[in-house]
Scaffold this motif. Structure first.
Motif, PDB file in Angstrom:
ATOM      1  N   GLY A   1       0.816  -1.211   0.000  1.00 51.51           N
ATOM      2  CA  GLY A   1       0.000   0.000   0.000  1.00 51.51           C
ATOM      3  C   GLY A   1       0.847   1.257   0.000  1.00 51.51           C
ATOM      4  O   GLY A   1       0.536   2.225  -0.703  1.00 51.51           O
ATOM      5  N   ALA A   2       1.932   1.251   0.775  1.00 56.41           N
ATOM      6  CA  ALA A   2       2.824   2.412   0.815  1.00 56.41           C
ATOM      7  C   ALA A   2       3.496   2.630  -0.542  1.00 56.41           C
ATOM      8  O   ALA A   2       3.648   3.778  -0.999  1.00 56.41           O
ATOM      9  CB  ALA A   2       3.877   2.232   1.904  1.00 56.41           C
ATOM     10  N   MET A   3       3.901   1.542  -1.191  1.00 58.26           N
ATOM     11  CA  MET A   3       4.500   1.675  -2.517  1.00 58.26           C
ATOM     12  C   MET A   3       3.492   2.200  -3.524  1.00 58.26           C
ATOM     13  O   MET A   3       3.807   3.058  -4.359  1.00 58.26           O
ATOM     14  CB  MET A   3       5.062   0.328  -2.980  1.00 58.26           C
ATOM     15  CG  MET A   3       6.355  -0.063  -2.288  1.00 58.26           C
ATOM     16  SD  MET A   3       7.163  -1.495  -3.052  1.00 58.26           S
ATOM     17  CE  MET A   3       6.005  -2.790  -2.618  1.00 58.26           C
ATOM     18  N   ALA A   4       2.262   1.696  -3.458  1.00 60.66           N
ATOM     19  CA  ALA A   4       1.223   2.178  -4.366  1.00 60.66           C
ATOM     20  C   ALA A   4       0.962   3.663  -4.142  1.00 60.66           C
ATOM     21  O   ALA A   4       0.799   4.426  -5.105  1.00 60.66           O
ATOM     22  CB  ALA A   4      -0.052   1.366  -4.169  1.00 60.66           C
ATOM     23  N   ASP A   5       0.940   4.090  -2.874  1.00 59.65           N
ATOM     24  CA  ASP A   5       0.764   5.509  -2.576  1.00 59.65           C
ATOM     25  C   ASP A   5       1.862   6.342  -3.227  1.00 59.65           C
ATOM     26  O   ASP A   5       1.598   7.401  -3.821  1.00 59.65           O
ATOM     27  CB  ASP A   5       0.797   5.746  -1.064  1.00 59.65           C
ATOM     28  CG  ASP A   5      -0.460   5.248  -0.356  1.00 59.65           C
ATOM     29  OD1 ASP A   5      -1.480   5.023  -1.028  1.00 59.65           O
ATOM     30  OD2 ASP A   5      -0.405   5.076   0.879  1.00 59.65           O
ATOM     31  N   ALA A   6       3.116   5.880  -3.107  1.00 51.53           N
ATOM     32  CA  ALA A   6       4.254   6.619  -3.662  1.00 51.53           C
ATOM     33  C   ALA A   6       4.166   6.713  -5.180  1.00 51.53           C
ATOM     34  O   ALA A   6       4.422   7.772  -5.770  1.00 51.53           O
ATOM     35  CB  ALA A   6       5.562   5.948  -3.247  1.00 51.53           C
ATOM     36  N   LEU A   7       3.781   5.617  -5.829  1.00 49.12           N
ATOM     37  CA  LEU A   7       3.668   5.625  -7.287  1.00 49.12           C
ATOM     38  C   LEU A   7       2.532   6.536  -7.742  1.00 49.12           C
ATOM     39  O   LEU A   7       2.686   7.317  -8.690  1.00 49.12           O
ATOM     40  CB  LEU A   7       3.435   4.205  -7.796  1.00 49.12           C
ATOM     41  CG  LEU A   7       4.577   3.208  -7.603  1.00 49.12           C
ATOM     42  CD1 LEU A   7       4.181   1.843  -8.149  1.00 49.12           C
ATOM     43  CD2 LEU A   7       5.860   3.682  -8.247  1.00 49.12           C
ATOM     44  N   GLU A   8       1.395   6.434  -7.079  1.00 51.47           N
ATOM     45  CA  GLU A   8       0.245   7.250  -7.469  1.00 51.47           C
ATOM     46  C   GLU A   8       0.525   8.733  -7.256  1.00 51.47           C
ATOM     47  O   GLU A   8       0.115   9.572  -8.064  1.00 51.47           O
ATOM     48  CB  GLU A   8      -0.987   6.813  -6.685  1.00 51.47           C
ATOM     49  CG  GLU A   8      -1.498   5.436  -7.120  1.00 51.47           C
ATOM     50  CD  GLU A   8      -2.583   4.882  -6.211  1.00 51.47           C
ATOM     51  OE1 GLU A   8      -2.862   5.525  -5.167  1.00 51.47           O
ATOM     52  OE2 GLU A   8      -3.151   3.823  -6.535  1.00 51.47           O
ATOM     53  N   GLU A   9       1.253   9.055  -6.191  1.00 48.56           N
ATOM     54  CA  GLU A   9       1.627  10.450  -5.953  1.00 48.56           C
ATOM     55  C   GLU A   9       2.562  10.952  -7.051  1.00 48.56           C
ATOM     56  O   GLU A   9       2.432  12.087  -7.529  1.00 48.56           O
ATOM     57  CB  GLU A   9       2.296  10.578  -4.590  1.00 48.56           C
ATOM     58  CG  GLU A   9       2.699  12.003  -4.234  1.00 48.56           C
ATOM     59  CD  GLU A   9       3.365  12.113  -2.874  1.00 48.56           C
ATOM     60  OE1 GLU A   9       3.836  13.209  -2.529  1.00 48.56           O
ATOM     61  OE2 GLU A   9       3.438  11.100  -2.159  1.00 48.56           O
ATOM     62  N   ALA A  10       3.502  10.108  -7.475  1.00 46.80           N
ATOM     63  CA  ALA A  10       4.437  10.508  -8.532  1.00 46.80           C
ATOM     64  C   ALA A  10       3.728  10.728  -9.858  1.00 46.80           C
ATOM     65  O   ALA A  10       4.150  11.578 -10.665  1.00 46.80           O
ATOM     66  CB  ALA A  10       5.522   9.443  -8.688  1.00 46.80           C
ATOM     67  N   LEU A  11       2.648   9.983 -10.096  1.00 51.44           N
ATOM     68  CA  LEU A  11       1.930  10.077 -11.369  1.00 51.44           C
ATOM     69  C   LEU A  11       0.843  11.144 -11.355  1.00 51.44           C
ATOM     70  O   LEU A  11       0.298  11.476 -12.417  1.00 51.44           O
ATOM     71  CB  LEU A  11       1.296   8.724 -11.707  1.00 51.44           C
ATOM     72  CG  LEU A  11       2.263   7.569 -11.968  1.00 51.44           C
ATOM     73  CD1 LEU A  11       1.494   6.277 -12.208  1.00 51.44           C
ATOM     74  CD2 LEU A  11       3.169   7.870 -13.156  1.00 51.44           C
ATOM     75  N   ALA A  12       0.533  11.676 -10.187  1.00 52.63           N
ATOM     76  CA  ALA A  12      -0.631  12.557 -10.049  1.00 52.63           C
ATOM     77  C   ALA A  12      -0.553  13.784 -10.947  1.00 52.63           C
ATOM     78  O   ALA A  12      -1.571  14.241 -11.470  1.00 52.63           O
ATOM     79  CB  ALA A  12      -0.800  12.975  -8.587  1.00 52.63           C
ATOM     80  N   GLY A  13       0.639  14.327 -11.155  1.00 56.53           N
ATOM     81  CA  GLY A  13       0.757  15.554 -11.930  1.00 56.53           C
ATOM     82  C   GLY A  13       1.049  15.356 -13.402  1.00 56.53           C
ATOM     83  O   GLY A  13       1.277  16.333 -14.125  1.00 56.53           O
ATOM     84  N   ILE A  14       1.044  14.097 -13.863  1.00 58.99           N
ATOM     85  CA  ILE A  14       1.373  13.821 -15.265  1.00 58.99           C
ATOM     86  C   ILE A  14       0.085  13.565 -16.045  1.00 58.99           C
ATOM     87  O   ILE A  14      -0.682  12.661 -15.683  1.00 58.99           O
ATOM     88  CB  ILE A  14       2.309  12.606 -15.382  1.00 58.99           C
ATOM     89  CG1 ILE A  14       3.583  12.836 -14.571  1.00 58.99           C
ATOM     90  CG2 ILE A  14       2.652  12.326 -16.846  1.00 58.99           C
ATOM     91  CD1 ILE A  14       4.527  11.653 -14.569  1.00 58.99           C
ATOM     92  N   PRO A  15      -0.181  14.338 -17.101  1.00 55.08           N
ATOM     93  CA  PRO A  15      -1.415  14.141 -17.877  1.00 55.08           C
ATOM     94  C   PRO A  15      -1.551  12.707 -18.387  1.00 55.08           C
ATOM     95  O   PRO A  15      -0.561  12.043 -18.698  1.00 55.08           O
ATOM     96  CB  PRO A  15      -1.261  15.135 -19.026  1.00 55.08           C
ATOM     97  CG  PRO A  15      -0.319  16.175 -18.521  1.00 55.08           C
ATOM     98  CD  PRO A  15       0.640  15.452 -17.615  1.00 55.08           C
ATOM     99  N   GLY A  16      -2.779  12.245 -18.478  1.00 56.36           N
ATOM    100  CA  GLY A  16      -3.039  10.872 -18.902  1.00 56.36           C
ATOM    101  C   GLY A  16      -2.573  10.559 -20.306  1.00 56.36           C
ATOM    102  O   GLY A  16      -2.314   9.389 -20.623  1.00 56.36           O
ATOM    103  N   ASP A  17      -2.461  11.581 -21.177  1.00 60.46           N
ATOM    104  CA  ASP A  17      -2.044  11.299 -22.547  1.00 60.46           C
ATOM    105  C   ASP A  17      -0.522  11.176 -22.687  1.00 60.46           C
ATOM    106  O   ASP A  17      -0.028  10.771 -23.739  1.00 60.46           O
ATOM    107  CB  ASP A  17      -2.575  12.362 -23.502  1.00 60.46           C
ATOM    108  CG  ASP A  17      -2.081  13.775 -23.177  1.00 60.46           C
ATOM    109  OD1 ASP A  17      -1.492  13.967 -22.080  1.00 60.46           O
ATOM    110  OD2 ASP A  17      -2.288  14.675 -24.011  1.00 60.46           O
ATOM    111  N   GLN A  18       0.228  11.484 -21.633  1.00 61.86           N
ATOM    112  CA  GLN A  18       1.686  11.314 -21.678  1.00 61.86           C
ATOM    113  C   GLN A  18       2.030   9.906 -21.191  1.00 61.86           C
ATOM    114  O   GLN A  18       2.648   9.714 -20.142  1.00 61.86           O
ATOM    115  CB  GLN A  18       2.371  12.396 -20.843  1.00 61.86           C
ATOM    116  CG  GLN A  18       2.163  13.809 -21.393  1.00 61.86           C
ATOM    117  CD  GLN A  18       2.989  14.849 -20.659  1.00 61.86           C
ATOM    118  OE1 GLN A  18       4.020  14.555 -20.073  1.00 61.86           O
ATOM    119  NE2 GLN A  18       2.534  16.096 -20.711  1.00 61.86           N
ATOM    120  N   VAL A  19       1.635   8.932 -22.000  1.00 66.66           N
ATOM    121  CA  VAL A  19       1.677   7.534 -21.560  1.00 66.66           C
ATOM    122  C   VAL A  19       3.098   7.033 -21.339  1.00 66.66           C
ATOM    123  O   VAL A  19       3.354   6.242 -20.416  1.00 66.66           O
ATOM    124  CB  VAL A  19       0.929   6.640 -22.570  1.00 66.66           C
ATOM    125  CG1 VAL A  19      -0.565   6.914 -22.515  1.00 66.66           C
ATOM    126  CG2 VAL A  19       1.459   6.834 -23.996  1.00 66.66           C
TER     127      VAL A  19
END
Length: 251
Positions: A73-91
């Motif tokens: 869960g902690a790793m998932a939190d870290a990954l999701e936080e890192a991805l939060a500011g990246i637009p969905g189309d920048q795959v």
């Protein structure tokens, strides 16, 4: 003023004690390693008796499993936080960012990484149903990568093996894995088995270099793994059809 139901108060006290037990176990893990995380040691740190801990965790294995779930869960939190500011189309950038954050989290939390990704602990090594609710933390972590990978494939498909070109026994295992992930995340694109195979190969390569770095197995030739990791990431990216200049890691 109405009284607080006794049952509710007892549940809050129990939940707080469980969190204290896990926090104590994590502190012992970080300071002294997995061999120090025993129910007796935890009880001593908390001023309890070892038998008293069994009211919260029936066995040492149950405690380890709970800690593993928290780690995922902690790793998932870290990954999701890192991805939060990246637009969905920048795959491409989203997938590369997830890979880089996985490495940095592992290097920052080597004991926790070892707990989740090191040698399987006794009683926890058996293969379990990926849709079992008890493993939702691990599934949530896996879905961060699966989701990013599926988005890349949907936006920019790349050549893969046809299903009939994959060994039947391997194809069946890949099919079961794909179906389990789709059950956990209904919005995932329908990936051909060849794509699932490439995803697994990419994950093994990423996991391999991170594990060797965290456990100190690259010290025979490398004192700084950063550039080597980026070279491995370039290799993985090429297999995924990413041939343009890769976006570099952010500060």
């Amino acid at each position: 003023m109405s009284a607080i139901p006794a049952g509710g108060r007892r549940e809050r006290v129990r939940a707080a004690t469980v969190q204290e037990i896990k926090a104590t176990a994590r502190r012992l893990l970080a300071q002294e390693g997995p061999q120090a995380v025993t129910l007796r040691a935890i009880a001593r740190e908390m001023g309890m008796t070892a038998p008293g801990l069994y009211r919260y965790f029936p066995s040492h294995e149950d405690l380890w499993e709970e800690l593993c779930h928290d780690t995922y869960g902690a790793m998932a939190d870290a990954l999701e936080e890192a991805l939060a500011g990246i637009p969905g189309d920048q795959v491409e950038l989203r997938l590369l960012t997830a890979a880089r954050r996985f490495r940095s989290w592992a290097v920052e939390h080597p004991r926790d990484f070892g707990l989740a990704f090191g040698m399987p602990l006794p009683g926890l090594s058996q293969v379990k149903d990926l849709t079992d609710p008890a493993h939702l933390s691990g599934m949530r972590f896996a879905l961060v990568f699966t989701r990013a990978f599926g988005q890349l494939w949907s936006a920019r498909p790349f050549p893969v093996l046809q299903e009939e070109e994959i060994a039947p026994a391997l194809a069946e295992q890949l099919r079961r894995y794909r179906d389990a992930m789709a059950a956990a995340e209904p919005g995932l694109p329908d990936l051909p088995l060849g794509v699932v195979l490439v995803f697994l190969q990419a994950w093994v390569q990423l996991y391999g270099v991170v594990t060797m770095e965290v456990f100190g197995h690259l010290g025979f030739c490398l004192t700084d793994v950063q550039d080597f990791f980026e070279a491995q990431l370039t290799s993985v990216a090429a297999a995924l059809g990413i041939t343009r200049t890769l976006p570099g890691p952010t500060a």
